[in-house]
Design an enzyme around this catalytic site. Structure first.
Site, short mmCIF file in Angstrom:
data_model
loop_
_atom_site.label_atom_id
_atom_site.label_comp_id
_atom_site.label_asym_id
_atom_site.label_seq_id
_atom_site.Cartn_x
_atom_site.Cartn_y
_atom_site.Cartn_z
N LYS A 1 -12.40 -1.75 6.28
CA LYS A 1 -11.60 -2.70 7.04
C LYS A 1 -12.09 -2.73 8.49
O LYS A 1 -12.40 -3.77 9.01
CB LYS A 1 -10.11 -2.31 7.02
CG LYS A 1 -9.57 -1.96 5.63
CD LYS A 1 -9.40 -3.17 4.73
CE LYS A 1 -9.23 -2.82 3.25
NZ LYS A 1 -8.04 -2.12 2.88
N ASP B 1 -1.53 6.48 6.34
CA ASP B 1 -2.64 5.65 5.86
C ASP B 1 -2.96 4.65 6.97
O ASP B 1 -2.17 3.75 7.24
CB ASP B 1 -2.20 4.93 4.57
CG ASP B 1 -3.24 3.91 4.08
OD1 ASP B 1 -4.31 3.79 4.70
OD2 ASP B 1 -2.95 3.25 3.06
N TRP C 1 0.81 -1.22 0.00
CA TRP C 1 0.00 0.00 0.00
C TRP C 1 0.84 1.26 0.00
O TRP C 1 0.52 2.22 -0.71
CB TRP C 1 -0.98 -0.02 1.17
CG TRP C 1 -2.04 -1.07 1.00
CD1 TRP C 1 -2.27 -2.13 1.82
CD2 TRP C 1 -2.98 -1.19 -0.09
NE1 TRP C 1 -3.30 -2.89 1.31
CE2 TRP C 1 -3.75 -2.35 0.15
CE3 TRP C 1 -3.24 -0.44 -1.24
CZ2 TRP C 1 -4.78 -2.77 -0.71
CZ3 TRP C 1 -4.25 -0.86 -2.10
CH2 TRP C 1 -5.01 -2.00 -1.83
C1 LIG Z 1 -7.42 -1.59 1.54
C2 LIG Z 1 -6.36 -0.60 1.72
C3 LIG Z 1 -6.18 0.47 0.82
C4 LIG Z 1 -6.99 0.62 -0.44
O1 LIG Z 1 -8.30 0.92 -0.19
P1 LIG Z 1 -9.35 1.05 -1.37
O2 LIG Z 1 -10.54 1.56 -0.64
O3 LIG Z 1 -9.53 -0.30 -1.98
O4 LIG Z 1 -8.81 2.03 -2.35
C5 LIG Z 1 -5.19 1.39 1.08
N1 LIG Z 1 -4.40 1.27 2.16
C6 LIG Z 1 -4.54 0.26 3.03
C7 LIG Z 1 -3.62 0.18 4.21
C8 LIG Z 1 -5.51 -0.71 2.84
O5 LIG Z 1 -5.66 -1.71 3.71
#
Ligand SMILES: *Cc1c(COP(=O)(O)O)cnc(C)c1O
Length: 392
Positions: free
Chosen positions: A199, A175, A106
């Site tokens: 998540k 993030d 990511w």
């Molecule tokens: C799932 C995830 C993303 C991407 O998210 P999307 O909503 O699919 O764009 C980005 N960063 C992390 C840490 C993730 O777990």
């Protein structure tokens, strides 16, 4: 109708608390006596305005977000923020450069996206495998960079920071998509935090962005208006139609977190659940192996291989099939975890230099987000013990 007994260990979209689903079901056709569904409601109606305010207030309360921070509810997912962050923040300083820690898929994707808008410096020696966090003494931050970026929990590789990177005053961006509200966090240490909801705090469609006020207003002119922090904060995330239903679901999840003791209680449970799984891995005499450094093993996503010599695909299939018969689903690991080919550049593939980078060697990954209960984790732990006994 009773739900079929399934335990969802999926990495995202992921399990939601049962009570949240029941409440959404109960209110689906008639929200709060309005006679209509949240799905049908104007985003400018008084009922929806209340939902937005409740969601923001709950978030502020759960994380003690200081008053000089704005909260946005945007679309475009975590991936949308890979673009929005540089588009809004890389212009903070005239050099238009940003520092990135690249510790997994990511953050790697985020760094690649940022390269479109400025200069990206990876601050540490490049990693061969995404199984550790490079020692901070090996980082060299760039003077004059607009911000320092990292991914707090690498969902694919199961690598989690249990410390806040020291930036010596530089703006810190994180993030937190896959560990948001899984533990307390001192928001005041950050310039910006973002997290996709699917998540740990709801369903797909909405991404929370928490940003310090003074960082707003340096957006590049080419930034799409829906990603423009100034426009969205001035309009309370209602410049255009937001993901109304996803925001409503988030409000229910936040209420559930609050009623269950807040982020401190979540942390206690998450420590407990993840220890149950890691303890079995550690005491399995290498029957189960987790490639990640002990110091940065994720409490949210536990990747492991089954079988001596770092994984046996036949045994892994048997493990997953057996789990699925017991109602445990979405345990299959991500195709990129196997250690070896994590950092193969996709461009090499395009040029025929290497074999398909999408070889399926994922092993197992158990995601233990807030909604996964201690009992759920116990079922998996018991199964792992049994499987070990039968096969060692
Ligand atoms: C799932 C995830 C993303 C991407 O998210 P999307 O909503 O699919 O764009 C980005 N960063 C992390 C840490 C993730 O777990």
């Amino acid at each position: 109708m009773e739900k079929k007994q399934i335990i969802n260990f999926g990495a995202g979209p992921a399990k939601l608390p049962q009570s949240v689903l029941f409440q959404a079901q109960k209110e689906l056709l008639d929200y709060n006596g309005s006679g209509i569904s949240v799905l049908e409601m104007s985003h400018r109606s008084s009922d929806f305005t209340k939902i937005m305010n409740t969601t923001e207030n709950l978030l502020r309360e759960l994380l003690s977000i200081p008053d000089n921070y704005k909260v946005m509810f945007l679309q475009g997912g975590g991936t949308g923020q890979f673009s929005a962050v540089p588009l809004n923040l890389i212009g903070l300083k005239e050099d238009r450069c940003a520092d990135y820690l690249v510790t997994g898929t990511w953050s790697s994707n985020a760094a690649k996206e940022a390269e479109k808008y400025g200069k990206v410096n990876v601050v540490h020696p490049k990693l061969d495998t995404y199984t550790k966090i490079p020692d901070p003494s090996s980082w060299s931050l760039t003077p004059g960079s607009s911000y320092v970026y990292y991914c707090c929990n690498e969902t694919v590789h199961g690598v989690e920071y249990n410390f806040i990177p020291e930036t010596h005053g530089a703006v810190l961006v994180s993030d937190m998509s896959s560990n948001f509200l899984s533990r307390p966090v001192d928001v005041s240490k950050f310039g910006l935090i973002f997290a996709g909801a699917q998540k740990n705090v709801g369903c797909a469609g909405v991404t929370v962005v928490i940003v310090r006020e003074d960082l707003i207003g340096h957006t590049l002119t080419e930034c799409p208006v829906v990603l423009n922090y100034q426009v969205q904060t001035q309009n309370n995330s209602l410049y255009n139609t937001p993901a109304c239903f996803s925001i409503y679901i988030m409000s229910l999840v936040l209420e559930w977190i609050k009623n269950n003791g807040g982020v401190d209680a979540m942390e206690t449970l998450n420590k407990k659940k993840s220890s149950m799984i890691y303890d079995i891995i550690n005491s399995s005499n290498h029957f189960y192996t987790c490639p990640v450094d002990v110091a940065c093993r994720s409490r949210m996503n536990v990747p492991f291989r089954v079988g001596k010599k770092h994984g046996d695909e036949t045994l892994e299939k048997e493990f997953l099939d057996g789990a699925s018969k017991l109602g445990m689903i979405s345990l299959k690991g991500h195709r990129s975890v196997g250690g070896v080919r994590l950092c193969i550049d996709l461009s090499l593939f395009a040029h025929g230099v290497c074999v398909s980078p999408y070889r399926s060697v994922g092993g197992v990954r158990a995601s233990l987000y807030n909604a996964v209960t201690v009992e759920d984790a116990q079922v998996l732990a018991n199964y792992m013990k049994e499987f070990l006994k039968e096969h060692q």
